[in-house]
Scaffold this motif. Structure first.
Motif, PDB file in Angstrom:
ATOM      1  N   UNK A  79       0.831  -1.196   0.000  1.00  0.00           N
ATOM      2  CA  UNK A  79       0.000   0.000   0.000  1.00  0.00           C
ATOM      3  C   UNK A  79       0.862   1.240   0.000  1.00  0.00           C
ATOM      4  N   UNK A  80       0.301   2.318  -0.574  1.00  0.00           N
ATOM      5  CA  UNK A  80       1.004   3.591  -0.572  1.00  0.00           C
ATOM      6  C   UNK A  80       0.946   4.196   0.821  1.00  0.00           C
ATOM      7  N   UNK A  81       2.063   4.790   1.254  1.00  0.00           N
ATOM      8  CA  UNK A  81       2.163   5.377   2.583  1.00  0.00           C
ATOM      9  C   UNK A  81       2.449   6.870   2.449  1.00  0.00           C
ATOM     10  N   UNK A  82       1.913   7.646   3.371  1.00  0.00           N
ATOM     11  CA  UNK A  82       2.120   9.092   3.375  1.00  0.00           C
ATOM     12  C   UNK A  82       2.943   9.452   4.601  1.00  0.00           C
ATOM     13  N   UNK A  83       4.022  10.201   4.385  1.00  0.00           N
ATOM     14  CA  UNK A  83       4.929  10.571   5.481  1.00  0.00           C
ATOM     15  C   UNK A  83       5.140  12.073   5.495  1.00  0.00           C
ATOM     16  N   UNK A  84       5.314  12.614   6.685  1.00  0.00           N
ATOM     17  CA  UNK A  84       5.609  14.034   6.858  1.00  0.00           C
ATOM     18  C   UNK A  84       6.499  14.194   8.077  1.00  0.00           C
ATOM     19  N   UNK A  85       7.150  15.335   8.190  1.00  0.00           N
ATOM     20  CA  UNK A  85       8.003  15.594   9.344  1.00  0.00           C
ATOM     21  C   UNK A  85       9.125  14.583   9.459  1.00  0.00           C
ATOM     22  N   UNK A  86       9.320  14.048  10.694  1.00  0.00           N
ATOM     23  CA  UNK A  86      10.386  13.067  10.926  1.00  0.00           C
ATOM     24  C   UNK A  86      10.136  11.751  10.209  1.00  0.00           C
ATOM     25  N   UNK A  87       8.918  11.513   9.759  1.00  0.00           N
ATOM     26  CA  UNK A  87       8.619  10.279   9.045  1.00  0.00           C
ATOM     27  C   UNK A  87       9.227  10.216   7.655  1.00  0.00           C
ATOM     28  N   UNK A  88       9.729  11.325   7.147  1.00  0.00           N
ATOM     29  CA  UNK A  88      10.335  11.326   5.801  1.00  0.00           C
ATOM     30  C   UNK A  88      11.711  10.671   5.797  1.00  0.00           C
ATOM     31  N   UNK A  89      12.429  10.757   6.911  1.00  0.00           N
ATOM     32  CA  UNK A  89      13.774  10.193   6.975  1.00  0.00           C
ATOM     33  C   UNK A  89      13.817   8.705   6.701  1.00  0.00           C
ATOM     34  N   UNK A  90      12.961   7.882   7.370  1.00  0.00           N
ATOM     35  CA  UNK A  90      12.977   6.444   7.081  1.00  0.00           C
ATOM     36  C   UNK A  90      12.634   6.101   5.640  1.00  0.00           C
TER      37      UNK A  90
END
Length: 850
Positions: free
Chosen positions: A256-267
């Protein structure tokens, strides 16, 4: 009342509590250091660099999921688990159309990230900054802006980042060869670009859009989408909108497609750092757990020796009407006072120790630098709490006998050591010995390294604990064996024999840390060689090729293998990956189907490799046993990039340790890995090494090696990987070594009156020192036998489970060095306090108050 007495006792007997303080302080420092690693794995920040100017990133899910539903007693329990995949999962490129329809989206930028290593002159490429290729259209994600030159337009154009340009002395118009997922190609540098903020962990190379798509080798797919919000749209609100719009949207392979923002972009950007979190949690937990067990064993031994040395004092307290509860309370409060001081000091010292340990793991490549070391108050406070609990428990355990016996018996035992250990101690020792035997038996049937490694070290600690409890009996048994030879070697040896026989409990307290040191050190040093040598032996036996082609860089291109193929030669490309069957991880490889037996023989025991295609798989005997497979069985699995597949088993082979548990066709694996270049190419030919090298002269960094030379390179890599484990357990071993010195010094320093009486009875200073040396050597001999026996039993069981043979790898020179180091520690810790104790006049000591 008891607290005041405890404070007065600690103040008056600082020297007596120094050993316990030092042991507890080291334990607290070790637990704090391991705790910071564990916390880094759980909460460590992975800061983004590539997506610094992109508030929201849409990427594919990097995990395999499994949901189990259990119905029990009318209740339904749903459990969900997820495990990371080994390679990068990709998204369909046409998903951009759906993303642009979401309210609040200003722009959607597709991102391509792929292997692109510049082959610049030596020293120009920073090995600590891996290089990745991108399309210039996605430069705005960071953003990168041109500082010189122009953007890449043609397939042969290239823009490099400013740091690489400065290190390699490159300017627009220069040529640079890049090794990507295809054959190496020379590009014309059209410009240099600089990021808006510092990028410390990667090097960026930008290609034209068409060339980037060709090199990415995933037609119609992208690595991720950078989503820029419209003016006035908050990033958090945009993330919620995208998550709602994408709910249930599937990538081509089911992720599935996941949406990341903030600190979640690093991983999303640094997949290796995200995977390293799990590794660091496992490593920190294993180190911390082993450290805690060792610390408990050492601290209990230290407190037991301290209480034994104060036996007369405590007996007098019992004789003047002190109750059992008061004695326990006194010793418990003393332990808490010492534990509080030692725990605070050790916890503070553990913070820089944890930072140093993290830095060493980064330098060794075990942990990426992008996973930032995280420190909070939790590890120090946990270490302090563990230290206080350990000190209190050690004091309670050590004071059981003196608190329970009658006052008259206590005074009698104060003059002479109790001749027989308590039945409870003997039964507990036998129970631990039986538990250790069970762990060794279990270890002999464990066939995977993640399962066997924790059991290996737990077995050593449990068996060493049984030695601690049965120590007095073991010392007396050793004296019975050594008594005859000692009686014939002079007065010093006879004195030593009498001391060993009459003070078995005191000597046992020294035997325990020495046994643990030798047993644990031998296990740590010889576990990896046992496994590595067995794997390399299988690989040597299975490789039938005349030559092995290997690369200094990321791998051997497919074009190089094609150049080597002739009508009479067989060329087998090997590419490696990791797949998951359910949530279980298996090492896998892809090999070129065809006449495999000319270059590669994994010892097929069922089926045939002739049927190996992109729809079939060969499995090791271990995998076949675990998964209940045989030729003709379907195997449902997930490939490295999350692609589900169900190949049919066509062969089962014996040499899984040397070649991995699963073997696929090369082209299947190459399409689903980040680096499709071959790790090695096996060549069966009548041509010479020089002729092959001439054929490959256009490929930089490619070498033609004899199988023996390739094996030596593999051994060096295994040694580098083993160094991480050596470092991880090295601190535990260092703590144990300190405990050896600490316990031995405590044992000798409290015998000042005994030495004085011996001197007054006619013994010379030299004879007393000789007695101490003989005692130390006798204890060393017993500890060496016990520690070596424990290590041999554990290593043999490990070898049986992992390799199928009782053949642990033990390097004689290394083993001798371990015993010599243990002997040196024991002798130094005996001689120095002994010499200090003998400096005082025996008359002064004998007439002084106790």
């Amino acid at each position: 009342m008891m607290l005041r007495y405890a404070l007065q006792t600690v103040r008056a007997r600082k020297g007596g509590f120094l050993g316990a303080f030092f042991a507890l302080m080291c334990a607290a420092a070790l637990i704090t250091a391991c705790g910071t690693l564990l916390e880094t794995g759980l909460r460590g920040t992975i800061a983004t660099e590539r997506y610094a100017a992109t508030p929201v990133v849409v990427s594919a899910d990097q995990n395999v999921h499994q949901t189990t539903v259990k119905h029990k007693k009318g209740k339904t329990k749903v459990k969900h688990k997820a495990k990371p995949i080994a390679e990068r999962a990709w998204l369909p490129g046409d998903l951009a159309t759906e993303l642009r329809k979401v309210p609040g989206v200003r722009e959607v930028i597709p991102e391509l990230t792929f292997l692109a290593e510049p082959l610049a002159p030596g020293g120009a490429v920073d090995k600590d900054r891996p290089a990745y290729g991108h399309a210039w259209d996605s430069a705005a994600l960071t953003p990168y802006t041109l500082t010189t030159g122009t953007a890449p337009k043609a397939d042969g154009d290239l823009v490099i980042d400013r740091r690489l340009a400065e290190r390699a002395h490159l300017e627009p118009g220069d040529r640079l060869t890049v090794q990507s997922t295809q054959s190496p190609r020379t590009y014309r540098v059209t410009g240099t670009a600089a990021p808006a903020q510092e990028v410390r962990h990667q090097t960026a190379l930008f290609f034209s859009t068409a060339e980037a798509r060709r090199l990415a080798a995933h037609p119609g797919q992208v690595t991720a989408f950078g989503v820029l919000p419209a003016k006035g749209t908050d990033a958090a609100a945009l993330k919620r909108s995208l998550s709602t719009a994408l709910h249930g949207t599937k990538a081509p392979h089911g992720t599935t497609a996941q949406v990341s923002a903030g600190d979640g972009r690093g991983p999303v950007e640094f997949l290796d750092a995200a995977a390293a979190r799990t590794k660091l949690v496992s490593m920190g937990g294993a180190m911390g757990g082993t450290s805690l067990l060792v610390a408990v064993l050492v601290v209990v031994g230290t407190f037991a020796l301290s209480v034994q040395q104060r036996h007369r004092e405590l007996a007098l307290l019992r004789a003047i009407a002190a109750t059992s509860g008061q004695i326990r309370a006194l010793l418990g409060r003393e332990a808490l006072i010492v534990g509080a001081a030692a725990g605070t000091t050790g916890a503070l010292a553990g913070l820089p120790l944890g930072s140093w340990l993290h830095g060493r793991f980064v330098a060794m490549g075990a942990v990426p630098a992008t996973l930032q070391h995280t420190v909070s108050v939790f590890p120090p406070f946990a270490a302090l709490a563990a230290t206080l609990l350990g000190a209190w428990a050690a004091a309670r355990i050590s004071s059981r006998r003196i608190a329970r016996i009658r006052p008259a018996e206590a005074l009698a035992e104060a003059r002479a050591e109790h001749t027989r250990p308590a039945w409870g101690r003997i039964l507990a020792g036998v129970a631990l010995l039986a538990g250790g035997a069970v762990l060794v038996a279990v270890l002999s049937v464990l066939r995977t390294e993640p399962a066997s490694t924790p059991v290996t070290f737990l077995a050593v600690v449990v068996l060493a604990s049984s030695v601690a409890l049965l120590g007095p009996l073991l010392v007396r048994a050793a004296v019975a064996v050594l008594g005859g030879p000692l009686a014939l070697t002079g007065p010093s040896s006879r004195l030593a024999r009498a001391n060993l026989r009459g003070h078995a409990a005191r000597m046992a307290s020294v035997v325990t840390p020495l046994t643990l040191l030798i047993g644990m050190t031998c296990t740590v040093l010889f576990v990896q060689p046992t496994l590595g040598n067995a794997a390399r032996a299988q690989a040597r036996e299975g490789i039938r090729a005349d030559w092995v082609v290997a690369a200094q860089g990321p791998g051997v291109p497919a074009e190089a293998a094609r150049r080597l193929r002739t009508q009479h030669d067989t060329v087998t490309e090997v590419v490696r990956t990791t797949v998951r069957v359910g949530l279980d991880k298996y090492a896998a490889q892809g090999v070129t189907p065809g006449v495999l037996t000319r270059t590669w023989d994994p010892d097929v025991t069922a089926g045939s490799l002739k049927k190996l295609t992109e729809d079939t798989v060969a499995v090791s005997e271990l995998a076949a046993d675990q998964l209940h497979l045989k030729p003709g069985s379907p195997l449902k699995l997930t490939l490295g990039d999350g692609t589900p597949a169900t190949p049919t088993v066509v062969a089962v082979y014996a040499k899984g340790l040397g070649f991995g548990d699963l073997t696929f066709a090369h082209d299947l694996v190459a399409r689903h890995v980040d680096n499709p270049l071959a790790t090695s190419v096996l060549v069966s030919t009548a041509r010479t090494q020089t002729q092959l090298a001439t054929t490959l002269r256009e490929f930089p960094g490619i070498h033609v090696l004899a199988p023996a030379a390739a094996d030596s390179i593999q051994a060096a890599r295994q040694q580098a990987n083993a160094e991480v484990n050596y470092l991880a357990m090295g601190l535990v071993l260092a703590f144990t070594a300190i405990a050896v010195v600490n316990t031995q010094a405590m044992s000798v320093s409290e015998r000042v009156r005994e030495f004085a009486l011996l001197r007054l009875a006619g013994a010379t200073r030299r004879q007393v020192l000789g007695m101490l040396r003989t005692e130390a050597l006798s204890v060393l001999l017993l500890a060496t036998a016990l520690g070596s026996g424990i290590a041999l039993a554990v290593l043999t069981a490990f070898s049986v489970g992992m390799t199928g043979e009782a053949a642990p790898t033990v390097t004689p020179l290394v083993y001798v060095a371990v015993v010599a180091l243990a002997g040196l520690l024991a002798l130094v810790a005996t001689a120095l306090p002994g010499r200090v104790a003998l400096r005082v006049s025996p008359v002064t000591v004998a007439t002084a108050k106790e």
